[in-house]
Write a protein that holds these residues in place. Structure first.
Motif, mmCIF file in Angstrom:
data_model
loop_
_atom_site.group_PDB
_atom_site.id
_atom_site.type_symbol
_atom_site.label_atom_id
_atom_site.label_comp_id
_atom_site.label_asym_id
_atom_site.label_seq_id
_atom_site.Cartn_x
_atom_site.Cartn_y
_atom_site.Cartn_z
ATOM 1 N N ARG A 121 0.834 -1.212 0.000
ATOM 2 C CA ARG A 121 0.000 0.000 0.000
ATOM 3 C C ARG A 121 0.863 1.254 0.000
ATOM 4 N N ASN A 327 -4.876 4.332 -5.237
ATOM 5 C CA ASN A 327 -5.854 4.474 -4.142
ATOM 6 C C ASN A 327 -7.227 3.937 -4.504
ATOM 7 N N GLN A 336 -11.523 -2.009 3.030
ATOM 8 C CA GLN A 336 -10.550 -0.915 3.115
ATOM 9 C C GLN A 336 -9.674 -1.152 4.353
#
Ligand code: HSE
Length: 438
Positions: A121, A327, A336
Protein backbone atom coordinates in the motif's frame (compact mmCIF):
# COMPACT_ATOMS: atom_id res chain seq x y z
CA UNK A 1 2.21 -1.30 -26.98
CA UNK A 2 5.32 -2.95 -25.53
CA UNK A 3 4.69 -6.22 -23.67
CA UNK A 4 4.85 -6.04 -19.87
CA UNK A 5 8.11 -7.45 -18.57
CA UNK A 6 7.67 -10.01 -15.84
CA UNK A 7 10.21 -11.71 -13.56
CA UNK A 8 9.58 -15.30 -12.47
CA UNK A 9 10.97 -16.79 -9.27
CA UNK A 10 10.83 -20.59 -9.32
CA UNK A 11 10.54 -23.04 -12.21
CA UNK A 12 9.05 -25.98 -10.33
CA UNK A 13 5.59 -27.48 -10.87
CA UNK A 14 3.66 -24.19 -10.76
CA UNK A 15 6.46 -22.14 -12.37
CA UNK A 16 6.61 -24.56 -15.30
CA UNK A 17 2.81 -24.49 -15.61
CA UNK A 18 2.84 -20.68 -15.64
CA UNK A 19 5.40 -20.60 -18.46
CA UNK A 20 3.28 -23.07 -20.41
CA UNK A 21 0.00 -21.17 -19.96
CA UNK A 22 1.59 -17.81 -20.79
CA UNK A 23 3.08 -19.32 -23.93
CA UNK A 24 0.21 -21.43 -25.22
CA UNK A 25 -2.52 -18.87 -24.45
CA UNK A 26 -0.41 -15.75 -25.19
CA UNK A 27 -2.74 -14.21 -27.75
CA UNK A 28 -5.92 -14.75 -25.71
CA UNK A 29 -4.24 -13.42 -22.56
CA UNK A 30 -3.03 -10.30 -24.44
CA UNK A 31 -6.59 -9.71 -25.72
CA UNK A 32 -7.78 -9.75 -22.13
CA UNK A 33 -4.95 -7.81 -20.51
CA UNK A 34 -4.60 -5.20 -23.26
CA UNK A 35 -0.87 -5.90 -23.59
CA UNK A 36 1.37 -8.88 -24.16
CA UNK A 37 3.12 -10.44 -21.15
CA UNK A 38 6.75 -11.45 -21.49
CA UNK A 39 8.77 -13.43 -18.95
CA UNK A 40 11.92 -11.38 -19.33
CA UNK A 41 13.91 -12.90 -16.47
CA UNK A 42 13.49 -16.09 -14.45
CA UNK A 43 15.47 -17.47 -11.55
CA UNK A 44 15.56 -21.05 -10.35
CA UNK A 45 18.15 -23.05 -8.45
CA UNK A 46 17.10 -26.33 -10.03
CA UNK A 47 14.61 -27.16 -12.75
CA UNK A 48 13.96 -29.76 -15.41
CA UNK A 49 14.17 -27.96 -18.78
CA UNK A 50 12.69 -30.92 -20.66
CA UNK A 51 9.48 -30.76 -18.58
CA UNK A 52 8.72 -27.06 -19.27
CA UNK A 53 6.83 -26.14 -22.43
CA UNK A 54 7.76 -22.65 -23.56
CA UNK A 55 11.10 -22.38 -21.80
CA UNK A 56 12.62 -20.89 -24.96
CA UNK A 57 10.26 -17.91 -24.63
CA UNK A 58 11.91 -16.77 -21.38
CA UNK A 59 14.34 -13.87 -21.94
CA UNK A 60 17.01 -14.94 -19.44
CA UNK A 61 17.30 -17.63 -16.78
CA UNK A 62 19.64 -17.33 -13.80
CA UNK A 63 19.90 -18.79 -10.34
CA UNK A 64 19.81 -15.59 -8.26
CA UNK A 65 16.24 -14.60 -7.34
CA UNK A 66 17.43 -11.29 -5.86
CA UNK A 67 18.86 -10.32 -9.27
CA UNK A 68 15.31 -10.55 -10.66
CA UNK A 69 13.72 -8.36 -7.99
CA UNK A 70 16.52 -5.79 -8.44
CA UNK A 71 16.20 -5.69 -12.23
CA UNK A 72 14.81 -2.23 -13.20
CA UNK A 73 13.24 -3.64 -16.38
CA UNK A 74 10.89 -5.94 -14.46
CA UNK A 75 7.46 -4.51 -13.60
CA UNK A 76 5.83 -7.56 -12.04
CA UNK A 77 7.47 -10.33 -9.99
CA UNK A 78 5.84 -13.77 -9.81
CA UNK A 79 6.95 -15.56 -6.64
CA UNK A 80 6.59 -19.34 -6.94
CA UNK A 81 9.37 -20.46 -4.62
CA UNK A 82 7.10 -21.19 -1.66
CA UNK A 83 7.95 -21.25 2.07
CA UNK A 84 8.53 -18.33 4.43
CA UNK A 85 12.11 -17.43 3.65
CA UNK A 86 13.64 -16.16 1.39
CA UNK A 87 10.18 -15.65 -0.17
CA UNK A 88 9.33 -12.91 2.37
CA UNK A 89 12.58 -11.03 1.80
CA UNK A 90 12.23 -11.33 -1.99
CA UNK A 91 8.62 -10.10 -2.01
CA UNK A 92 9.40 -7.17 0.32
CA UNK A 93 12.40 -6.23 -1.81
CA UNK A 94 10.33 -6.38 -4.99
CA UNK A 95 7.73 -4.10 -3.37
CA UNK A 96 10.41 -1.71 -2.13
CA UNK A 97 11.63 -1.54 -5.73
CA UNK A 98 8.13 -0.54 -6.87
CA UNK A 99 7.23 -3.86 -8.50
CA UNK A 100 3.86 -5.54 -8.36
CA UNK A 101 3.86 -9.10 -7.03
CA UNK A 102 1.87 -12.22 -7.83
CA UNK A 103 2.35 -15.17 -5.52
CA UNK A 104 0.97 -18.67 -4.96
CA UNK A 105 2.53 -18.76 -1.51
CA UNK A 106 -0.22 -19.41 1.08
CA UNK A 107 2.23 -19.83 3.97
CA UNK A 108 3.77 -16.45 3.21
CA UNK A 109 0.44 -14.62 2.93
CA UNK A 110 -1.12 -16.31 5.98
CA UNK A 111 1.86 -15.52 8.17
CA UNK A 112 3.32 -12.30 6.75
CA UNK A 113 0.42 -10.95 4.68
CA UNK A 114 -0.34 -8.00 7.02
CA UNK A 115 3.23 -6.75 6.72
CA UNK A 116 3.40 -7.40 2.96
CA UNK A 117 0.08 -5.66 2.22
CA UNK A 118 1.06 -2.64 4.33
CA UNK A 119 4.35 -2.34 2.43
CA UNK A 120 2.53 -2.72 -0.90
CA UNK A 121 0.00 0.00 0.00
CA UNK A 122 2.77 2.33 1.03
CA UNK A 123 4.54 1.81 -2.30
CA UNK A 124 1.33 1.86 -4.39
CA UNK A 125 1.74 -1.66 -5.80
CA UNK A 126 -0.53 -4.70 -5.99
CA UNK A 127 0.04 -8.14 -4.45
CA UNK A 128 -2.07 -10.85 -6.10
CA UNK A 129 -2.51 -14.18 -4.33
CA UNK A 130 -5.37 -15.99 -6.07
CA UNK A 131 -3.25 -19.11 -6.50
CA UNK A 132 -2.57 -19.31 -2.75
CA UNK A 133 -6.00 -20.80 -1.97
CA UNK A 134 -7.61 -23.80 -3.68
CA UNK A 135 -5.34 -23.76 -6.75
CA UNK A 136 -7.35 -23.01 -9.87
CA UNK A 137 -10.64 -22.14 -8.14
CA UNK A 138 -11.10 -18.34 -8.24
CA UNK A 139 -12.23 -18.20 -4.62
CA UNK A 140 -10.25 -15.08 -3.69
CA UNK A 141 -11.91 -13.15 -6.50
CA UNK A 142 -15.32 -14.51 -5.47
CA UNK A 143 -14.92 -13.53 -1.81
CA UNK A 144 -13.29 -10.19 -2.51
CA UNK A 145 -15.42 -9.00 -5.39
CA UNK A 146 -18.23 -11.30 -6.45
CA UNK A 147 -19.74 -11.53 -2.96
CA UNK A 148 -18.97 -7.95 -1.91
CA UNK A 149 -22.66 -7.20 -1.28
CA UNK A 150 -22.94 -9.85 1.42
CA UNK A 151 -22.46 -10.26 5.10
CA UNK A 152 -20.58 -13.57 4.87
CA UNK A 153 -21.94 -15.95 7.53
CA UNK A 154 -19.69 -18.95 7.08
CA UNK A 155 -17.28 -20.78 4.83
CA UNK A 156 -16.59 -24.52 4.80
CA UNK A 157 -14.01 -25.87 2.42
CA UNK A 158 -12.08 -28.92 1.36
CA UNK A 159 -8.90 -27.01 0.73
CA UNK A 160 -6.18 -29.65 0.84
CA UNK A 161 -6.23 -32.06 -2.06
CA UNK A 162 -3.73 -34.46 -0.53
CA UNK A 163 -5.79 -34.92 2.63
CA UNK A 164 -8.98 -35.35 0.62
CA UNK A 165 -7.29 -37.92 -1.61
CA UNK A 166 -6.14 -39.89 1.44
CA UNK A 167 -9.60 -39.88 3.07
CA UNK A 168 -11.29 -40.83 -0.22
CA UNK A 169 -8.94 -43.77 -0.85
CA UNK A 170 -9.31 -44.96 2.76
CA UNK A 171 -13.09 -44.94 2.40
CA UNK A 172 -13.41 -46.36 -1.11
CA UNK A 173 -10.58 -48.87 -1.17
CA UNK A 174 -9.73 -49.41 2.49
CA UNK A 175 -6.17 -48.37 1.62
CA UNK A 176 -3.47 -47.71 4.13
CA UNK A 177 -2.76 -44.07 5.09
CA UNK A 178 1.01 -44.11 4.34
CA UNK A 179 0.53 -45.84 1.02
CA UNK A 180 -1.94 -43.21 -0.22
CA UNK A 181 0.25 -40.36 1.01
CA UNK A 182 3.18 -41.76 -1.00
CA UNK A 183 1.00 -41.76 -4.11
CA UNK A 184 -0.09 -38.13 -3.53
CA UNK A 185 3.59 -37.18 -3.23
CA UNK A 186 4.41 -38.98 -6.48
CA UNK A 187 1.55 -37.11 -8.21
CA UNK A 188 3.08 -33.78 -7.12
CA UNK A 189 0.17 -32.71 -4.91
CA UNK A 190 1.75 -32.98 -1.48
CA UNK A 191 3.70 -30.14 0.13
CA UNK A 192 7.50 -30.38 0.35
CA UNK A 193 6.89 -31.25 4.00
CA UNK A 194 3.89 -33.61 3.84
CA UNK A 195 3.06 -33.01 7.51
CA UNK A 196 1.73 -29.65 6.25
CA UNK A 197 -0.95 -31.61 4.37
CA UNK A 198 -1.59 -34.37 6.89
CA UNK A 199 -1.58 -32.20 10.03
CA UNK A 200 -3.74 -29.47 8.50
CA UNK A 201 -1.16 -26.67 8.37
CA UNK A 202 -1.59 -26.14 4.63
CA UNK A 203 -5.37 -25.96 5.06
CA UNK A 204 -4.94 -23.56 8.00
CA UNK A 205 -2.85 -21.22 5.83
CA UNK A 206 -5.63 -21.18 3.23
CA UNK A 207 -8.46 -20.83 5.77
CA UNK A 208 -6.68 -17.93 7.47
CA UNK A 209 -6.65 -16.09 4.15
CA UNK A 210 -10.30 -16.85 3.37
CA UNK A 211 -11.39 -15.86 6.89
CA UNK A 212 -9.80 -12.43 6.53
CA UNK A 213 -11.40 -11.91 3.12
CA UNK A 214 -14.79 -13.03 4.38
CA UNK A 215 -14.95 -11.07 7.62
CA UNK A 216 -12.57 -8.17 7.04
CA UNK A 217 -10.16 -9.01 9.84
CA UNK A 218 -6.34 -8.98 9.82
CA UNK A 219 -4.61 -12.27 8.97
CA UNK A 220 -4.17 -14.31 12.17
CA UNK A 221 -2.70 -17.68 11.25
CA UNK A 222 -1.58 -18.33 14.83
CA UNK A 223 -5.23 -18.15 16.02
CA UNK A 224 -6.46 -20.83 13.60
CA UNK A 225 -7.25 -24.13 15.35
CA UNK A 226 -5.57 -26.92 13.41
CA UNK A 227 -6.10 -30.66 13.63
CA UNK A 228 -5.00 -33.10 10.93
CA UNK A 229 -6.27 -36.43 9.66
CA UNK A 230 -3.51 -38.67 10.96
CA UNK A 231 -5.58 -39.98 13.88
CA UNK A 232 -8.61 -40.98 11.79
CA UNK A 233 -8.93 -44.75 11.84
CA UNK A 234 -10.37 -46.92 9.09
CA UNK A 235 -13.10 -47.92 11.57
CA UNK A 236 -14.20 -44.26 11.99
CA UNK A 237 -14.67 -43.97 8.25
CA UNK A 238 -16.84 -47.11 8.31
CA UNK A 239 -18.89 -46.13 11.40
CA UNK A 240 -19.50 -42.64 10.01
CA UNK A 241 -20.78 -44.19 6.78
CA UNK A 242 -23.12 -46.51 8.73
CA UNK A 243 -24.62 -43.40 10.34
CA UNK A 244 -25.04 -41.62 7.00
CA UNK A 245 -21.94 -39.38 7.17
CA UNK A 246 -18.59 -38.95 5.45
CA UNK A 247 -15.45 -37.73 7.10
CA UNK A 248 -13.97 -34.73 5.32
CA UNK A 249 -11.04 -32.57 6.36
CA UNK A 250 -12.65 -29.14 6.43
CA UNK A 251 -11.56 -25.60 6.97
CA UNK A 252 -14.43 -23.76 8.65
CA UNK A 253 -14.67 -20.01 9.21
CA UNK A 254 -17.85 -18.78 10.86
CA UNK A 255 -19.09 -15.54 12.28
CA UNK A 256 -20.83 -16.21 15.59
CA UNK A 257 -22.32 -13.89 18.21
CA UNK A 258 -19.15 -13.96 20.29
CA UNK A 259 -16.49 -13.80 17.61
CA UNK A 260 -15.02 -15.57 14.61
CA UNK A 261 -14.33 -19.28 14.37
CA UNK A 262 -11.28 -20.33 12.36
CA UNK A 263 -10.83 -24.07 12.54
CA UNK A 264 -9.38 -26.89 10.46
CA UNK A 265 -10.23 -30.45 11.47
CA UNK A 266 -11.72 -33.74 10.26
CA UNK A 267 -15.49 -33.31 10.16
CA UNK A 268 -18.48 -35.60 9.80
CA UNK A 269 -20.67 -34.23 7.01
CA UNK A 270 -24.07 -35.71 6.00
CA UNK A 271 -23.42 -37.87 2.95
CA UNK A 272 -26.12 -36.12 0.90
CA UNK A 273 -24.30 -32.79 0.97
CA UNK A 274 -22.42 -31.82 -2.20
CA UNK A 275 -19.31 -31.18 -0.15
CA UNK A 276 -19.38 -34.75 1.18
CA UNK A 277 -19.16 -35.95 -2.43
CA UNK A 278 -16.06 -33.99 -3.40
CA UNK A 279 -13.54 -36.77 -3.76
CA UNK A 280 -9.92 -37.41 -4.63
CA UNK A 281 -7.61 -34.44 -4.94
CA UNK A 282 -10.41 -32.03 -5.83
CA UNK A 283 -11.14 -28.96 -3.70
CA UNK A 284 -14.46 -27.24 -3.00
CA UNK A 285 -15.46 -24.22 -0.96
CA UNK A 286 -18.98 -23.55 0.24
CA UNK A 287 -19.66 -19.90 1.13
CA UNK A 288 -22.86 -18.75 2.79
CA UNK A 289 -23.70 -15.07 2.30
CA UNK A 290 -26.79 -13.45 3.79
CA UNK A 291 -28.03 -12.10 0.46
CA UNK A 292 -26.91 -14.76 -1.97
CA UNK A 293 -27.42 -17.82 0.25
CA UNK A 294 -25.09 -20.80 -0.12
CA UNK A 295 -22.68 -20.80 -3.10
CA UNK A 296 -20.27 -23.60 -4.01
CA UNK A 297 -16.94 -23.38 -5.84
CA UNK A 298 -15.38 -26.62 -7.08
CA UNK A 299 -12.23 -27.48 -9.01
CA UNK A 300 -8.63 -28.58 -8.98
CA UNK A 301 -6.89 -27.33 -5.86
CA UNK A 302 -3.37 -28.13 -6.99
CA UNK A 303 -1.34 -29.13 -10.02
CA UNK A 304 0.73 -27.24 -12.58
CA UNK A 305 -1.86 -25.89 -15.03
CA UNK A 306 -4.78 -25.30 -12.60
CA UNK A 307 -2.55 -23.31 -10.25
CA UNK A 308 -0.99 -21.50 -13.21
CA UNK A 309 -4.51 -20.54 -14.27
CA UNK A 310 -4.87 -18.58 -11.02
CA UNK A 311 -1.37 -17.07 -11.27
CA UNK A 312 -2.02 -15.82 -14.79
CA UNK A 313 -5.46 -14.46 -13.85
CA UNK A 314 -3.73 -12.34 -11.21
CA UNK A 315 -1.15 -11.24 -13.78
CA UNK A 316 -3.91 -10.09 -16.12
CA UNK A 317 -5.53 -8.17 -13.25
CA UNK A 318 -2.23 -6.47 -12.40
CA UNK A 319 -1.52 -5.57 -16.03
CA UNK A 320 -4.99 -4.02 -16.34
CA UNK A 321 -4.43 -1.99 -13.19
CA UNK A 322 -0.97 -0.65 -14.13
CA UNK A 323 -2.48 2.64 -15.22
CA UNK A 324 -5.06 2.99 -12.44
CA UNK A 325 -4.81 5.21 -9.38
CA UNK A 326 -3.29 3.05 -6.59
CA UNK A 327 -5.85 4.47 -4.14
CA UNK A 328 -8.73 3.19 -6.21
CA UNK A 329 -7.71 -0.44 -6.55
CA UNK A 330 -9.50 -3.38 -4.93
CA UNK A 331 -8.04 -3.63 -1.39
CA UNK A 332 -5.90 -6.72 -0.78
CA UNK A 333 -8.31 -8.20 1.77
CA UNK A 334 -11.43 -6.86 0.09
CA UNK A 335 -12.14 -4.35 2.88
CA UNK A 336 -10.55 -0.92 3.12
CA UNK A 337 -7.44 -1.30 5.32
CA UNK A 338 -8.68 1.28 7.85
CA UNK A 339 -12.00 -0.58 8.08
CA UNK A 340 -10.61 -3.95 9.18
CA UNK A 341 -12.38 -5.17 12.33
CA UNK A 342 -10.83 -6.32 15.58
CA UNK A 343 -13.49 -9.01 16.13
CA UNK A 344 -11.79 -11.70 18.23
CA UNK A 345 -10.96 -15.11 16.77
CA UNK A 346 -12.42 -17.59 19.25
CA UNK A 347 -10.46 -20.28 21.06
CA UNK A 348 -11.64 -23.76 20.11
CA UNK A 349 -13.09 -24.19 23.63
CA UNK A 350 -15.47 -21.31 22.82
CA UNK A 351 -16.72 -22.93 19.60
CA UNK A 352 -20.02 -24.76 19.47
CA UNK A 353 -20.38 -27.85 17.29
CA UNK A 354 -21.83 -31.36 17.29
CA UNK A 355 -19.69 -34.46 17.83
CA UNK A 356 -19.06 -38.07 16.88
CA UNK A 357 -17.59 -39.97 19.85
CA UNK A 358 -16.04 -43.45 19.71
CA UNK A 359 -15.61 -45.07 23.12
CA UNK A 360 -14.08 -48.45 23.92
CA UNK A 361 -15.68 -49.64 27.16
CA UNK A 362 -16.30 -52.72 29.30
CA UNK A 363 -19.30 -54.69 28.07
CA UNK A 364 -21.31 -54.87 31.29
CA UNK A 365 -24.61 -53.50 32.63
CA UNK A 366 -24.62 -49.84 33.62
CA UNK A 367 -21.57 -48.70 31.60
CA UNK A 368 -23.57 -47.11 28.80
CA UNK A 369 -25.91 -45.52 31.37
CA UNK A 370 -22.94 -44.03 33.26
CA UNK A 371 -21.49 -42.51 30.07
CA UNK A 372 -24.90 -41.15 29.05
CA UNK A 373 -25.38 -39.61 32.49
CA UNK A 374 -21.97 -37.85 32.32
CA UNK A 375 -22.98 -36.36 28.98
CA UNK A 376 -26.34 -35.35 30.45
CA UNK A 377 -24.69 -33.71 33.48
CA UNK A 378 -22.55 -31.65 31.08
CA UNK A 379 -25.68 -30.54 29.23
CA UNK A 380 -24.84 -32.65 26.17
CA UNK A 381 -27.76 -34.16 24.34
CA UNK A 382 -27.26 -37.46 22.48
CA UNK A 383 -28.61 -37.73 18.93
CA UNK A 384 -27.73 -41.37 18.17
CA UNK A 385 -25.96 -44.31 19.81
CA UNK A 386 -24.62 -47.47 18.20
CA UNK A 387 -23.02 -50.31 20.09
CA UNK A 388 -20.91 -52.67 18.02
CA UNK A 389 -21.23 -56.40 18.70
CA UNK A 390 -18.24 -57.58 20.77
CA UNK A 391 -16.25 -60.45 19.25
CA UNK A 392 -16.53 -63.96 20.72
CA UNK A 393 -15.14 -63.93 24.28
CA UNK A 394 -14.29 -60.18 24.18
CA UNK A 395 -15.08 -58.14 27.27
CA UNK A 396 -14.75 -54.68 25.72
CA UNK A 397 -17.08 -53.15 23.19
CA UNK A 398 -16.99 -50.12 20.88
CA UNK A 399 -19.76 -47.53 21.28
CA UNK A 400 -20.33 -44.77 18.78
CA UNK A 401 -22.39 -41.70 19.68
CA UNK A 402 -23.51 -38.58 17.85
CA UNK A 403 -24.31 -35.56 20.00
CA UNK A 404 -26.15 -32.31 19.48
CA UNK A 405 -24.25 -29.04 19.43
CA UNK A 406 -22.35 -28.07 22.56
CA UNK A 407 -19.43 -25.83 23.50
CA UNK A 408 -16.12 -27.61 22.96
CA UNK A 409 -15.06 -26.66 26.50
CA UNK A 410 -18.01 -28.61 27.90
CA UNK A 411 -17.26 -31.56 25.65
CA UNK A 412 -13.64 -31.54 26.88
CA UNK A 413 -14.88 -31.84 30.47
CA UNK A 414 -17.25 -34.66 29.55
CA UNK A 415 -14.53 -36.57 27.69
CA UNK A 416 -12.13 -36.18 30.63
CA UNK A 417 -14.77 -37.64 32.97
CA UNK A 418 -15.57 -40.52 30.60
CA UNK A 419 -11.88 -41.35 30.18
CA UNK A 420 -11.49 -41.40 33.97
CA UNK A 421 -14.02 -44.25 34.31
CA UNK A 422 -12.45 -47.62 35.15
CA UNK A 423 -14.75 -49.23 32.62
CA UNK A 424 -13.37 -47.15 29.72
CA UNK A 425 -10.21 -48.19 27.95
CA UNK A 426 -8.26 -46.05 25.46
CA UNK A 427 -8.77 -42.33 24.91
CA UNK A 428 -12.17 -41.31 23.51
CA UNK A 429 -12.07 -40.57 19.77
CA UNK A 430 -13.82 -37.27 19.03
CA UNK A 431 -14.61 -35.97 15.55
CA UNK A 432 -16.53 -32.72 15.12
CA UNK A 433 -19.70 -32.82 13.05
CA UNK A 434 -21.41 -30.15 10.92
CA UNK A 435 -24.70 -30.32 9.03
CA UNK A 436 -23.69 -27.49 6.63
CA UNK A 437 -27.33 -26.70 6.03
CA UNK A 438 -27.88 -23.47 4.13
N1 HSE B 1 -0.44 -29.62 -0.91
C1 HSE B 1 -1.53 -28.86 -1.38
C2 HSE B 1 -2.74 -29.79 -1.52
C3 HSE B 1 -1.18 -28.23 -2.71
O1 HSE B 1 -2.58 -31.01 -1.42
O2 HSE B 1 -3.83 -29.30 -1.69
C4 HSE B 1 -1.98 -27.03 -3.06
O3 HSE B 1 -1.88 -26.01 -2.11
Amino acid sequence: MEPVKVGLLGLGTVGGGTVEVLTSNAAEIARRAGRGIEIAFAAAREYRPESINGLDRIGRIGDDAFAVVEDPEIEIVIELIGGYSPARELVLKAIENGKHVVTANKALIAKHGNEIFAAARERGVVVGFEAAVAGGIPIIKALREGLAANHIEWIAGIINGTGNFILTEMRDKGRDFADVLAEAQALGYAEADPTFDVEGIDAAHKLTIMGSLAFGIPLQFERCFTEGISKIGAMDVVYAAELGYRIKHLGIARRSETGIELRVHPTLVPERRLLANVDGVMNAVLVKGDAVGPTLYYGAGAGALPTASAVVADLVDVVRSLTTDPNNRVPHLGFQPDALADTPVLRIEEVETAYYLRIFALDQPGVMARIASILGEQGISIEAIKQKEPGEGETYVTMVMLTHRVLEGRMNEAIARIEALDSVQEPVMRIRMETLSG
